[in-house]
Design a protein around this motif. Structure first.
Motif, PDB file in Angstrom:
ATOM      1  N   UNK A  26       0.853  -1.171   0.000  1.00 39.80           N
ATOM      2  CA  UNK A  26       0.000   0.000   0.000  1.00 39.80           C
ATOM      3  C   UNK A  26       0.897   1.232   0.000  1.00 39.80           C
ATOM      4  N   UNK A  27       0.541   2.224  -0.797  1.00 39.05           N
ATOM      5  CA  UNK A  27       1.355   3.428  -0.918  1.00 39.05           C
ATOM      6  C   UNK A  27       0.860   4.490   0.053  1.00 39.05           C
ATOM      7  N   UNK A  28       1.702   4.881   0.974  1.00 36.21           N
ATOM      8  CA  UNK A  28       1.314   5.897   1.948  1.00 36.21           C
ATOM      9  C   UNK A  28       2.145   7.162   1.819  1.00 36.21           C
ATOM     10  N   UNK A  29       3.163   7.131   0.958  1.00 37.07           N
ATOM     11  CA  UNK A  29       4.096   8.245   0.902  1.00 37.07           C
ATOM     12  C   UNK A  29       4.791   8.274  -0.447  1.00 37.07           C
ATOM     13  N   UNK A  30       5.116   9.472  -0.914  1.00 35.58           N
ATOM     14  CA  UNK A  30       5.961   9.645  -2.085  1.00 35.58           C
ATOM     15  C   UNK A  30       7.074  10.625  -1.707  1.00 35.58           C
ATOM     16  N   UNK A  31       8.182  10.073  -1.240  1.00 34.04           N
ATOM     17  CA  UNK A  31       9.338  10.930  -0.969  1.00 34.04           C
ATOM     18  C   UNK A  31       9.841  11.468  -2.307  1.00 34.04           C
ATOM     19  N   UNK A  44      18.951  28.504 -13.945  1.00 32.00           N
ATOM     20  CA  UNK A  44      18.619  27.460 -12.976  1.00 32.00           C
ATOM     21  C   UNK A  44      17.834  26.341 -13.661  1.00 32.00           C
ATOM     22  N   UNK A  45      18.197  25.110 -13.325  1.00 31.88           N
ATOM     23  CA  UNK A  45      17.434  23.951 -13.759  1.00 31.88           C
ATOM     24  C   UNK A  45      17.007  23.139 -12.548  1.00 31.88           C
ATOM     25  N   UNK A  46      15.795  22.606 -12.586  1.00 30.42           N
ATOM     26  CA  UNK A  46      15.252  21.838 -11.468  1.00 30.42           C
ATOM     27  C   UNK A  46      14.931  20.413 -11.916  1.00 30.42           C
ATOM     28  N   UNK A  47      15.365  19.454 -11.122  1.00 28.97           N
ATOM     29  CA  UNK A  47      15.072  18.050 -11.398  1.00 28.97           C
ATOM     30  C   UNK A  47      14.566  17.356 -10.156  1.00 28.97           C
ATOM     31  N   UNK A  48      14.070  16.130 -10.319  1.00 30.33           N
ATOM     32  CA  UNK A  48      13.505  15.416  -9.178  1.00 30.33           C
ATOM     33  C   UNK A  48      13.448  13.931  -9.474  1.00 30.33           C
ATOM     34  N   UNK A  49      13.194  13.160  -8.440  1.00 34.53           N
ATOM     35  CA  UNK A  49      12.884  11.738  -8.581  1.00 34.53           C
ATOM     36  C   UNK A  49      11.906  11.391  -7.456  1.00 34.53           C
ATOM     37  N   UNK A  50      11.804  10.127  -7.079  1.00 38.10           N
ATOM     38  CA  UNK A  50      10.816   9.785  -6.053  1.00 38.10           C
ATOM     39  C   UNK A  50      11.100   8.406  -5.491  1.00 38.10           C
ATOM     40  N   UNK A  51      10.578   8.157  -4.310  1.00 39.70           N
ATOM     41  CA  UNK A  51      10.435   6.798  -3.788  1.00 39.70           C
ATOM     42  C   UNK A  51       8.984   6.646  -3.349  1.00 39.70           C
ATOM     43  N   UNK A  54      10.200   4.695   1.191  1.00 37.52           N
ATOM     44  CA  UNK A  54      11.424   4.281   1.872  1.00 37.52           C
ATOM     45  C   UNK A  54      12.618   4.584   0.981  1.00 37.52           C
ATOM     46  N   UNK A  55      13.733   4.910   1.602  1.00 33.77           N
ATOM     47  CA  UNK A  55      14.964   5.142   0.860  1.00 33.77           C
ATOM     48  C   UNK A  55      15.265   6.582   0.533  1.00 33.77           C
ATOM     49  N   UNK A  56      14.319   7.474   0.765  1.00 34.19           N
ATOM     50  CA  UNK A  56      14.539   8.876   0.431  1.00 34.19           C
ATOM     51  C   UNK A  56      15.756   9.490   1.096  1.00 34.19           C
ATOM     52  N   UNK A 299       6.290   4.258 -16.799  1.00 33.31           N
ATOM     53  CA  UNK A 299       5.618   4.095 -15.518  1.00 33.31           C
ATOM     54  C   UNK A 299       5.597   5.403 -14.746  1.00 33.31           C
ATOM     55  N   UNK A 300       4.381   5.837 -14.300  1.00 36.84           N
ATOM     56  CA  UNK A 300       4.245   6.939 -13.339  1.00 36.84           C
ATOM     57  C   UNK A 300       4.811   8.251 -13.890  1.00 36.84           C
ATOM     58  N   UNK A 301       5.041   9.246 -13.034  1.00 36.02           N
ATOM     59  CA  UNK A 301       5.686  10.519 -13.359  1.00 36.02           C
ATOM     60  C   UNK A 301       5.144  11.162 -14.630  1.00 36.02           C
TER      61      UNK A 301
END
Length: 385
Positions: A26-31, A44-51, A54-56, A299-301
């Motif tokens: 079950x997904x409770x968080x998106x770090x 300026x450039x902005x980037x990101x990823x996710x977990x 866990x692991x953030x 997938x996602x994003x």
């Protein structure tokens, strides 16, 4: 061109707006680690990823201690060289999720910076293959939802012009999965794509049994049927299944995609820009799949992938799952069930920095700067803000 002068690192946590349950979790968080790169001319450039919860902190640590200091003094336009050098600097922890997620945050920031400096949107800078892409939804297909709710959501999205819907499977019995899928098929008819996702829940024997059932329901693809590191089992399944096999969200390198494609183990490639390590390797995976006449459906994003699927010719659909609504003022441009990539320079994501800074996870905010001399040794000034 201009050299990198400053790197800011932070992380926010984004609880999903709806409950998300699949066959294994079950997904409770998106770090969401975020990296801002500033060059010597102030661009300026902005980037990101996710977990998914866990692991953030490990991603942030790798960025702060190992990757970001090596950026200082580098020419920001040399994205391929930077990606390669950072990968080598982390070769003892690659290939793996933590390293790929950290690399992706840097790489997407560099592409955003490049596109902003050039005055071009990412989808054009990376290829410009098409101006829009059909959408399919996953957000109403979670495993905990009753069959009637699945059917109502799929019918609603069909009415909005979406091309399809993806449903989670993995109920204890085939009969229960079959009944849920049949109810949705009855609601949407035969002219609407239905995909299923098992989230790696089955072994080969069970995947083969479920694939036979899925073929009876006219399923468009069978996603992540088994653990992603078992290429051989996927090759067996792909050879025997009448339903195309989709994999990729749990693969972390171009070479892993090569193994699947050369063994005929994937009919749909689902490369995730965060998990493969950024835009640079994502484009390579998409073009590699094109060489095998295999579509790429990431997938996602969706806020980032919309630009990438419009950059390449072999991306027939985009997955609809909102992620960034809480920290952005932009929204995916959807018209008659098709997503249109942003025309603004860069990634086209309008970040709400006031909200972001109010939601920074404690201990995750770092600013790194220094000159060329320090950068050669991977050092630089580090200060937590």
């Amino acid at each position: 061109m201009a050299r990198i002068a400053h790197v800011e690192i932070l992380m926010v946590d984004l609880p999903p707006a709806v409950t998300r349950v699949d066959a294994i979790q079950s997904f409770v968080s998106q770090e969401t680690p975020i990296v801002r790169i500033t060059d010597a001319e102030g661009a300026v450039g902005t980037g990101y990823s996710y977990t998914i919860g866990t692991g953030g902190p490990a991603v942030i640590s790798l960025l702060e201690r190992t990757l970001a200091p090596r950026l200082i003094g580098r020419e920001a336009e040399e994205i391929e060289g930077i990606w390669r050098d950072l990968l080598f600097a982390t070769h003892a922890t690659a290939v793996g999720a933590i390293t790929s997620l950290a690399l992706a945050a840097v790489d997407t920031a560099l592409w955003d910076l490049r596109c902003r400096r050039a005055g071009l949107p990412l989808w054009r800078m990376a290829g410009g293959a098409k101006e829009s892409v059909p959408l399919y939804t996953t957000e109403g297909g979670w495993l905990h939802l009753p069959a009637e709710a699945l059917a109502e959501d799929a019918a609603e999205m069909k009415g909005r012009g979406f091309a399809g819907a993806k449903l989670k499977i993995g109920k204890p019995s085939i009969a229960e999965d079959r009944a849920r899928l049949a109810r949705v098929r009855d609601a949407v008819g035969e002219d609407f794509h239905l995909m299923v996702d098992a989230n790696q829940a089955f072994d080969l024997a069970e995947a083969l049994r479920r694939a036979d059932m899925l073929a009876e329901t006219g399923i468009h693809w069978f996603e992540e049927p088994m653990p992603a590191d078992d290429v051989g089992a996927h090759a067996v399944l792909a050879a025997r299944s009448r339903v195309p096999v989709a994999v990729g969200e749990s693969l972390y390198s171009l070479s892993q995609f090569k193994d699947y494609l050369t063994q005929g183990a994937a009919s749909v490639v689902q490369a995730d820009v965060a998990r493969i390590g950024g835009i640079t390797p994502w484009l390579k995976a998409a073009h590699l799949a094109e060489g095998f006449s295999v579509p790429v459906c990431p997938h996602f994003l969706m806020e980032l992938h919309v630009s990438l699927v419009c950059a390449v010719p072999n991306a027939p659909m985009l997955e609809y799952i909102p992620q960034l609504d809480a920290i952005t003022s932009s929204r995916l441009d959807i018209r008659e069930g098709r997503a249109h990539p942003p025309d603004a320079p860069g990634l086209g994501i309008e970040w709400d920095w006031n909200t972001i800074r109010a939601r920074i996870v404690h201990g995750s905010h770092h600013c790194i700067g220094g000159g060329e001399t320090h950068a050669a040794h991977g050092h630089g000034h580090r200060a937590e803000v």
